[in-house]
Structure formats: C-alpha cells, structure tokens
Design a protein around this motif. Structure first.
Motif, PDB file in Angstrom:
ATOM      1  N   GLY A   1      60.442  78.822 103.135  1.00  0.00           N
ATOM      2  CA  GLY A   1      60.549  77.770 102.137  1.00  0.00           C
ATOM      3  C   GLY A   1      60.304  76.394 102.704  1.00  0.00           C
ATOM      4  N   GLY A   2      59.301  76.241 103.529  1.00  0.00           N
ATOM      5  CA  GLY A   2      59.061  74.972 104.208  1.00  0.00           C
ATOM      6  C   GLY A   2      58.179  73.994 103.469  1.00  0.00           C
ATOM      7  N   THR A   3      57.839  74.271 102.208  1.00  0.00           N
ATOM      8  CA  THR A   3      56.959  73.351 101.474  1.00  0.00           C
ATOM      9  C   THR A   3      57.736  72.298 100.703  1.00  0.00           C
ATOM     10  N   GLY A   4      59.057  72.352 100.747  1.00  0.00           N
ATOM     11  CA  GLY A   4      59.877  71.389 100.024  1.00  0.00           C
ATOM     12  C   GLY A   4      60.124  70.120 100.807  1.00  0.00           C
ATOM     13  N   PHE A   5      61.010  69.310 100.285  1.00  0.00           N
ATOM     14  CA  PHE A   5      61.315  67.981 100.821  1.00  0.00           C
ATOM     15  C   PHE A   5      61.727  68.041 102.292  1.00  0.00           C
ATOM     16  N   VAL A   6      62.755  68.812 102.587  1.00  0.00           N
ATOM     17  CA  VAL A   6      63.245  68.911 103.968  1.00  0.00           C
ATOM     18  C   VAL A   6      62.273  69.694 104.836  1.00  0.00           C
ATOM     19  N   GLY A   7      61.730  70.764 104.293  1.00  0.00           N
ATOM     20  CA  GLY A   7      60.852  71.637 105.069  1.00  0.00           C
ATOM     21  C   GLY A   7      59.628  70.936 105.605  1.00  0.00           C
ATOM     22  N   ARG A   8      59.042  70.075 104.816  1.00  0.00           N
ATOM     23  CA  ARG A   8      57.821  69.390 105.255  1.00  0.00           C
ATOM     24  C   ARG A   8      58.105  68.485 106.455  1.00  0.00           C
TER      25      ARG A   8
ATOM     26  N   PRO B   1      74.903  66.412 102.895  1.00  0.00           N
ATOM     27  CA  PRO B   1      75.228  65.823 101.595  1.00  0.00           C
ATOM     28  C   PRO B   1      73.924  65.442 100.888  1.00  0.00           C
ATOM     29  N   TYR B   2      73.934  64.369 100.102  1.00  0.00           N
ATOM     30  CA  TYR B   2      72.705  63.937  99.428  1.00  0.00           C
ATOM     31  C   TYR B   2      71.636  63.584 100.464  1.00  0.00           C
ATOM     32  N   VAL B   3      70.475  64.217 100.344  1.00  0.00           N
ATOM     33  CA  VAL B   3      69.359  63.955 101.257  1.00  0.00           C
ATOM     34  C   VAL B   3      68.431  62.932 100.592  1.00  0.00           C
ATOM     35  N   PHE B   4      68.056  61.905 101.334  1.00  0.00           N
ATOM     36  CA  PHE B   4      67.136  60.912 100.790  1.00  0.00           C
ATOM     37  C   PHE B   4      66.042  60.634 101.813  1.00  0.00           C
ATOM     38  N   GLY B   5      64.990  59.987 101.351  1.00  0.00           N
ATOM     39  CA  GLY B   5      63.901  59.639 102.243  1.00  0.00           C
ATOM     40  C   GLY B   5      62.573  59.592 101.516  1.00  0.00           C
ATOM     41  N   PRO B   6      61.495  59.222 102.222  1.00  0.00           N
ATOM     42  CA  PRO B   6      60.178  59.169 101.599  1.00  0.00           C
ATOM     43  C   PRO B   6      59.806  60.489 100.933  1.00  0.00           C
ATOM     44  N   ASP B   7      59.223  60.376  99.726  1.00  0.00           N
ATOM     45  CA  ASP B   7      58.730  61.531  98.972  1.00  0.00           C
ATOM     46  C   ASP B   7      59.842  62.447  98.479  1.00  0.00           C
ATOM     47  N   ASN B   8      61.024  61.896  98.256  1.00  0.00           N
ATOM     48  CA  ASN B   8      62.097  62.680  97.656  1.00  0.00           C
ATOM     49  C   ASN B   8      61.623  63.206  96.301  1.00  0.00           C
ATOM     50  N   PRO B   9      61.627  64.531  96.081  1.00  0.00           N
ATOM     51  CA  PRO B   9      61.139  65.067  94.812  1.00  0.00           C
ATOM     52  C   PRO B   9      62.117  64.884  93.663  1.00  0.00           C
ATOM     53  N   PHE B  10      63.365  64.524  93.979  1.00  0.00           N
ATOM     54  CA  PHE B  10      64.350  64.292  92.939  1.00  0.00           C
ATOM     55  C   PHE B  10      64.352  62.814  92.555  1.00  0.00           C
ATOM     56  N   TYR B  11      64.539  62.553  91.273  1.00  0.00           N
ATOM     57  CA  TYR B  11      64.482  61.185  90.762  1.00  0.00           C
ATOM     58  C   TYR B  11      65.814  60.487  91.057  1.00  0.00           C
ATOM     59  N   ARG B  12      65.912  59.980  92.253  1.00  0.00           N
ATOM     60  CA  ARG B  12      67.149  59.386  92.733  1.00  0.00           C
ATOM     61  C   ARG B  12      66.933  57.934  93.155  1.00  0.00           C
TER      62      ARG B  12
END
Length: 341
Positions: free
Chosen positions: A11-18, A159-170
């Motif tokens: 599952g490495g194509t998501g936010f953290v995985g990339r 906890p809440y993960v943030f950073g460039p290209d976050n796929p969640f609208y946060r």
C-alpha cells in the motif's frame, strides 16, 4: 540484517507510502510495491507486485519465491475496513522469512484519552468505531505472534499526519478560507486538543525502526511532543501562510452541538473544521521514540511552511463550497442575537 535491505511496501501509493518509498530509495534500499494496480508512478527502481492485500491467496501468488528482508504494511481499506484477521493473514505469509515487519497503526488504537504511553491498554474488541477496533485488534494479533514465535513486528502509532500533498482536506481547508478572507468556524471554545506528525518525520521513523535491532517487538508513538488546541492550530496555519498578524483571521465560535444539529459533518459535504479534524482528543507521550530512536521532529512552524508552499503550487481539491458555513454563521447570529436580547 544487511546494510541495504530488500523491502516490500504494502500500500505504498498513499500519502505516507510515497514519502517512505522515496526515503527508502534515497538510502539505497531495494524497494518493491504491492498494490492493486498494474502500474505505479515511481521510477523503474521500484518493483511492482499486483494483488489486493485482503486476498491472501492473491498475495501469496504475487510474492511467489521473492525474498524480502523487511515488510511495511501501510494499507488500510477505508471503504470496507481492514480487519485484524486480514492483517494477521498477511503477516503469516512472511512469518519466518523477514527480519522486520513494520505495521502502520494509529493513535486511534488507544480509543480515547490523553497522554498515552505505549504500554497503555488499546481499545477493546467491541469499540464502536470499526477503524479504532481494527487497528487495536490488529496490533494485538501481531504482538501475539511476536510473543509466541518471535515474529519481528514493530508498530507505529501516528496522530494526525500532515504535509505536502495531503490527500485529506485538512490544512488546505483552512488556507482556502484564509485566501478568500472567509471567517473560520471554531467548534465551541476551540480548546479540544490535537496532536500532529509531519509526514517526512513519520517516514524517518519508519527508516529508524527498519535499521535498529532493538526496535523489534515494540510499539512507538510518533508525533510532536506537545498537543495544541484547535484555536492554536488556526493561528499556526495563519502564520505559515505568511499572515502578518495571525490574530487578524476572523474566527466565529459556534457551539459544537449546534453545528451538528444544523447538519455539520466531520466528513462529508458539510465540513466545518476540515476533514475528520473535530474529533474527541487522543494524545500520546513520545519519550520512548525520543529515547530509543533519537526522534527529533521537524520544527512545527517550518513543517507547516513547507506544506503551505506545496499547497500554493498544487491545490488539488475542488473549489470550496461555503454554503453550509454561511448557513451556520447566519443561524449562530440569530441564536446569539436572541439570547442577547
């Protein structure tokens, strides 16, 4: 383990995985991705295995005779859930064949409460939230494997993960409103606590637990040491956006129960405080990661500035719809006005 590892990322194509895969490659490791698509967007250096992680037979067939030193299990099916039985079945494919199995859990595994240490009890099997239940039960299953047969598991609880290209609208939720000179709705008094981890720091911890022998058999809380309130978050986001005075951001406090009664949603089309951001507080203590992994998170303000810079380059969300917020602000004005009268 060898100095350069053969790593499988599930599952490495998501936010953290990339971000994690990029870091693994940067450190010279050999990386293979297992996911449901026939292609990925990484370079040719990344191998590709195709299977649904919840289909054990398909995974066994895809992996075949390939050998890996370590596995990262990052995948979670948010539509159907990924149960502890599915997580354990995946882990057993690699039992006796890997030196490290790193499972991405969540602070949600605690269920609720503040200042959790890794040794605190996780949420019970009958917890009403399927996500909380699945993460807690998955960790229990993996650590049973470790206790009974020495399975080399490590779990991470961000906890809440943030950073460039976050796929969640946060983060983008708030910056969209600041750019439009819109007021931001603050649920109740804004004192609800939130805790964060920068995505690049989470990837760095992922590398640390791969390399450190004494990490096996441990869970690690991963985040900034100090939680902040929702009100403080708005101020920090404003500063990251370069506003001269963060206090100039118009904030309208509305009782949480009123927001919900009028249709406000933590997820859905009627967001009022970003995607899944107005949730009961769960916080953690990170001294174990600091001690065992020498974890030193990126300065929070700097991390938000880097995230904002990426936001300006690529705003990947639909044009914001302020309809519900306008309705809620209008309703709040009427309610507060009638009380004042």
């Amino acid at each position: 383990m060898p100095a350069r590892y053969r790593v499988l990322v599930i599952g490495g194509t998501g936010f953290v995985g990339r971000v994690l895969i990029s870091e693994l490659l940067r450190h010279g490791h050999s990386v293979t991705l297992l996911h449901r698509r026939t292609r990925h967007s990484f370079s040719r250096r990344v191998g590709n295995l195709v299977a649904d992680r919840n289909d054990v037979l398909a995974v066994r067939k895809a992996v075949g005779a390939a050998h890996f030193d370590a596995v990262y299990d990052l995948a979670y099916d948010f539509e159907h859930g990924t149960t502890s039985a599915q997580v354990e079945a995946m882990a057993r494919i690699f039992e006796g064949h890997v030196a490290r199995y790193i499972f991405m859990s969540s602070v949600s595994a605690y269920g609720d409460g503040l200042n959790h240490h890794e040794g605190d009890p996780l949420a019970p099997d009958d917890h009403p939230s399927s996500y909380v239940r699945n993460k807690a039960m998955s960790e229990r299953a993996l650590f049973r494997m470790h206790q009974r047969a020495g399975f080399p598991v490590v779990t991470l609880r961000p906890p809440y993960v943030f950073g460039p290209d976050n796929p969640f609208y946060r983060e983008a939720f708030f910056w969209d409103r600041m750019r439009a000179n819109r007021p931001i709705i603050l649920p109740s008094d804004g004192h609800r606590l939130m805790q964060f981890v920068f995505v690049r720091d989470l990837a760095a911890i992922g590398l640390k637990v791969l390399e450190q022998r004494n990490a096996v058999g441990h869970a690690f809380n991963t985040g900034y040491p100090k939680p902040i309130t929702q009100h403080e978050l708005i101020r920090e986001l404003a500063k990251a956006a370069g506003m001269k005075d963060a206090k100039d951001v118009p904030i309208i406090s509305i009782p949480r129960d009123k927001i919900h009664a009028w249709g406000g949603q933590a997820i859905g089309t009627k967001l009022y405080f970003g995607y899944w951001y107005d949730m009961p507080a769960i916080t953690q203590v990170i001294t174990k990661a600091q001690r065992m992994l020498s974890f030193r998170p990126t300065d929070f303000g700097l991390a938000l500035k880097l995230t904002h810079k990426a936001y300006l380059k690529k705003r990947g969300f639909p044009r914001p719809d302020f309809t519900f917020e306008d309705e809620a602000i209008e309703m709040a004005g009427k309610v507060l006005g009638s009380k004042a009268g």
